[in-house]
Design an enzyme around this catalytic site. Sequence first.
Site, mmCIF file in Angstrom:
data_model
loop_
_atom_site.group_PDB
_atom_site.id
_atom_site.type_symbol
_atom_site.label_atom_id
_atom_site.label_comp_id
_atom_site.label_asym_id
_atom_site.label_seq_id
_atom_site.Cartn_x
_atom_site.Cartn_y
_atom_site.Cartn_z
ATOM 1 N N SER A 44 0.873 -1.169 0.000
ATOM 2 C CA SER A 44 0.000 0.000 0.000
ATOM 3 C C SER A 44 0.911 1.220 0.000
ATOM 4 O O SER A 44 1.157 1.857 1.000
ATOM 5 C CB SER A 44 -0.961 -0.041 1.190
ATOM 6 O OG SER A 44 -0.494 0.622 2.302
ATOM 7 N N HIS A 149 -3.339 -5.704 2.330
ATOM 8 C CA HIS A 149 -2.516 -6.835 2.783
ATOM 9 C C HIS A 149 -3.246 -8.169 2.746
ATOM 10 O O HIS A 149 -2.685 -9.196 3.099
ATOM 11 C CB HIS A 149 -1.986 -6.572 4.203
ATOM 12 C CG HIS A 149 -1.062 -5.395 4.255
ATOM 13 N ND1 HIS A 149 -0.716 -4.764 5.424
ATOM 14 C CD2 HIS A 149 -0.411 -4.733 3.266
ATOM 15 C CE1 HIS A 149 0.111 -3.762 5.149
ATOM 16 N NE2 HIS A 149 0.295 -3.727 3.849
ATOM 17 N N GLU A 158 -4.915 -2.040 9.182
ATOM 18 C CA GLU A 158 -4.251 -2.661 10.331
ATOM 19 C C GLU A 158 -4.838 -2.182 11.656
ATOM 20 O O GLU A 158 -4.999 -0.983 11.857
ATOM 21 C CB GLU A 158 -2.753 -2.282 10.355
ATOM 22 C CG GLU A 158 -2.032 -2.623 9.085
ATOM 23 C CD GLU A 158 -0.627 -1.988 9.006
ATOM 24 O OE1 GLU A 158 -0.055 -1.659 10.068
ATOM 25 O OE2 GLU A 158 -0.146 -1.831 7.881
ATOM 26 N N GLU A 200 1.423 -9.274 6.798
ATOM 27 C CA GLU A 200 2.243 -8.980 7.983
ATOM 28 C C GLU A 200 1.925 -9.932 9.128
ATOM 29 O O GLU A 200 2.258 -9.665 10.269
ATOM 30 C CB GLU A 200 2.022 -7.530 8.420
ATOM 31 C CG GLU A 200 2.499 -6.527 7.380
ATOM 32 C CD GLU A 200 2.223 -5.082 7.770
ATOM 33 O OE1 GLU A 200 1.571 -4.845 8.814
ATOM 34 O OE2 GLU A 200 2.653 -4.187 7.023
ATOM 35 N N ASP A 236 -4.003 1.607 11.504
ATOM 36 C CA ASP A 236 -3.552 2.234 10.256
ATOM 37 C C ASP A 236 -4.692 2.086 9.258
ATOM 38 O O ASP A 236 -4.930 1.006 8.723
ATOM 39 C CB ASP A 236 -2.277 1.555 9.721
ATOM 40 C CG ASP A 236 -1.807 2.195 8.408
ATOM 41 O OD1 ASP A 236 -2.406 3.203 7.985
ATOM 42 O OD2 ASP A 236 -0.825 1.684 7.819
ATOM 43 N N GLU A 277 -3.024 6.127 12.302
ATOM 44 C CA GLU A 277 -2.203 6.346 11.101
ATOM 45 C C GLU A 277 -3.079 6.507 9.849
ATOM 46 O O GLU A 277 -4.051 5.775 9.661
ATOM 47 C CB GLU A 277 -1.252 5.148 10.935
ATOM 48 C CG GLU A 277 -0.313 5.245 9.747
ATOM 49 C CD GLU A 277 0.603 4.014 9.661
ATOM 50 O OE1 GLU A 277 0.848 3.361 10.700
ATOM 51 O OE2 GLU A 277 1.054 3.695 8.548
ATOM 52 N N ASP A 304 1.733 8.501 7.029
ATOM 53 C CA ASP A 304 2.577 7.540 6.309
ATOM 54 C C ASP A 304 2.522 7.870 4.813
ATOM 55 O O ASP A 304 3.417 8.531 4.280
ATOM 56 C CB ASP A 304 2.085 6.111 6.606
ATOM 57 C CG ASP A 304 2.767 5.045 5.761
ATOM 58 O OD1 ASP A 304 3.812 5.337 5.169
ATOM 59 O OD2 ASP A 304 2.247 3.906 5.694
ATOM 60 N N LYS A 329 9.997 5.139 6.727
ATOM 61 C CA LYS A 329 10.378 3.944 5.967
ATOM 62 C C LYS A 329 11.483 4.361 5.001
ATOM 63 O O LYS A 329 11.239 5.203 4.126
ATOM 64 C CB LYS A 329 9.187 3.437 5.144
ATOM 65 C CG LYS A 329 7.985 2.956 5.968
ATOM 66 C CD LYS A 329 6.767 2.800 5.066
ATOM 67 C CE LYS A 329 5.627 2.054 5.747
ATOM 68 N NZ LYS A 329 4.358 2.158 4.964
ATOM 69 N N HIS A 357 8.504 -1.242 9.323
ATOM 70 C CA HIS A 357 8.722 -2.287 8.316
ATOM 71 C C HIS A 357 7.846 -1.992 7.095
ATOM 72 O O HIS A 357 7.082 -1.033 7.102
ATOM 73 C CB HIS A 357 8.366 -3.662 8.901
ATOM 74 C CG HIS A 357 6.907 -3.830 9.259
ATOM 75 N ND1 HIS A 357 6.353 -5.028 9.607
ATOM 76 C CD2 HIS A 357 5.878 -2.925 9.330
ATOM 77 C CE1 HIS A 357 5.069 -4.880 9.849
ATOM 78 N NE2 HIS A 357 4.766 -3.620 9.700
ATOM 79 N N LYS A 380 7.122 -0.026 14.309
ATOM 80 C CA LYS A 380 5.973 -0.789 13.812
ATOM 81 C C LYS A 380 6.519 -1.934 12.983
ATOM 82 O O LYS A 380 7.045 -1.718 11.892
ATOM 83 C CB LYS A 380 5.122 0.172 12.976
ATOM 84 C CG LYS A 380 3.905 -0.440 12.340
ATOM 85 C CD LYS A 380 3.117 0.625 11.606
ATOM 86 C CE LYS A 380 2.453 0.013 10.402
ATOM 87 N NZ LYS A 380 1.528 0.898 9.715
#
Length: 404
Positions: A44, A149, A158, A200, A236, A277, A304, A329, A357, A380
């Site tokens: 994503s 995901h 998430e 994840e 998130d 997030e 993010d 990231k 990650h 995270k």
Amino acid sequence: MDDEFKIRDASVRKVLDSRGNQTVETDIVLPYSTGRCSAPAGASTGETEALAYPAGGVDSSVRLFESRIKKKILGFDALDQKGFDRLLREVDGTDNFSEIGGNLATALSVSLAKAAANSLGIPLYRYVGGFLRSEIPKPIGNVIGGGAHSKNGTTVQEFMVSSVGKTVLESITLNSIVHRKIGIALREMFKDFSIGLGDEKAWTASIDDDVAIDIIKTAAHEVESEHKVKVILGVDFAASNFFDGKKYKYKENHLSRDEQIDYACSLVKSHGFYFIEDPMEEHDFEGFAEITRKVGSEALIVGDDIYTTNAKRLEKGIKMKAGNAVLIKVNQIGTLSDTWDAVNLATSSGWKTAISHRSGETTDEFISHLGVAFGSEFIKTGTIGGERTAKLNELVRIEEELRD
Ligand code: PGA
Ligand code: ZN
């Protein structure tokens, strides 16, 4: 320059990431040490992040390394991280690494820092962060989700927990206990059908987001009372992924922009979530600002996809007060120096950072070191799964070193 820090050899190979896709791993060889890094991959991704690979994919990056990069970096001073990162940008010539690939740049940039740290005989977190860093970021991990995901999950990408134990080992163990409890609850609901694990290793099931919220709260509260610890709740939204230009399209209903703002705020006000997030799609700086005005004093509003570890974008966000924390990231921006600039800007502006990650990971644990070096509030990186626990276990080792 001392010859012991001169790059003597450099190479790239293809390896697999946790989704089974090929990624790049690089070695930077100095006379007395080597630095190795393999790059992760997002699913994503933010619109403004570095392109992981040029049009020809991983193979193109490998060919470009051999034909254009290798000869330029041989003999380079490994202690000159900024100069090295600048060189990568020059060779690439674009502003998003679309020529050589952001993942190749990331792997080389981090490999260089690891090689230098190894030559100096110090861990990466000390090399990057200095000798006074002593705080370990709080591990926050995905326990139930969906989005990009998994095909079969919640609309929100998430739902996460961060148990605040006395040691890293206690915190990550309790996070995995929450994860296990959620698995048990879902199995009871579904009688073992239709549940799975996303990229994840968070649980996925075809449930509404509100049901997921109930399940995570119940599991977290149980761990809080059984183990006498605080369990921080996080989410998130990765909201760009379900915004169609007008509405935020949840499975169960479609929300207007204002309703999405209210919903994000209600997670803080009514459900006690702390880590929020990407509650709005990545162009809506004003929406981030409104949420921050409403609940920013009691929660982290984390950007993010909106910031993509990019100091320029972050500068705009800081001016607009569009959040109070930023996800970090390295391969969103492509080099360690650029990542450092974003972290520095965030920290000096009173914003928190959370190192992160990607959903496609390798067993490389460099983010554990960077989280400590950057003084990040959170790291995270999931709760279970080898590529996630590689990072969590490295934090256990770092904590041991810092204690000794
Ligand atoms: P990714 O995103 O799939 O691009 O790694 C994870 C996230 O949104 O935090
Ligand atoms: Zn995200």
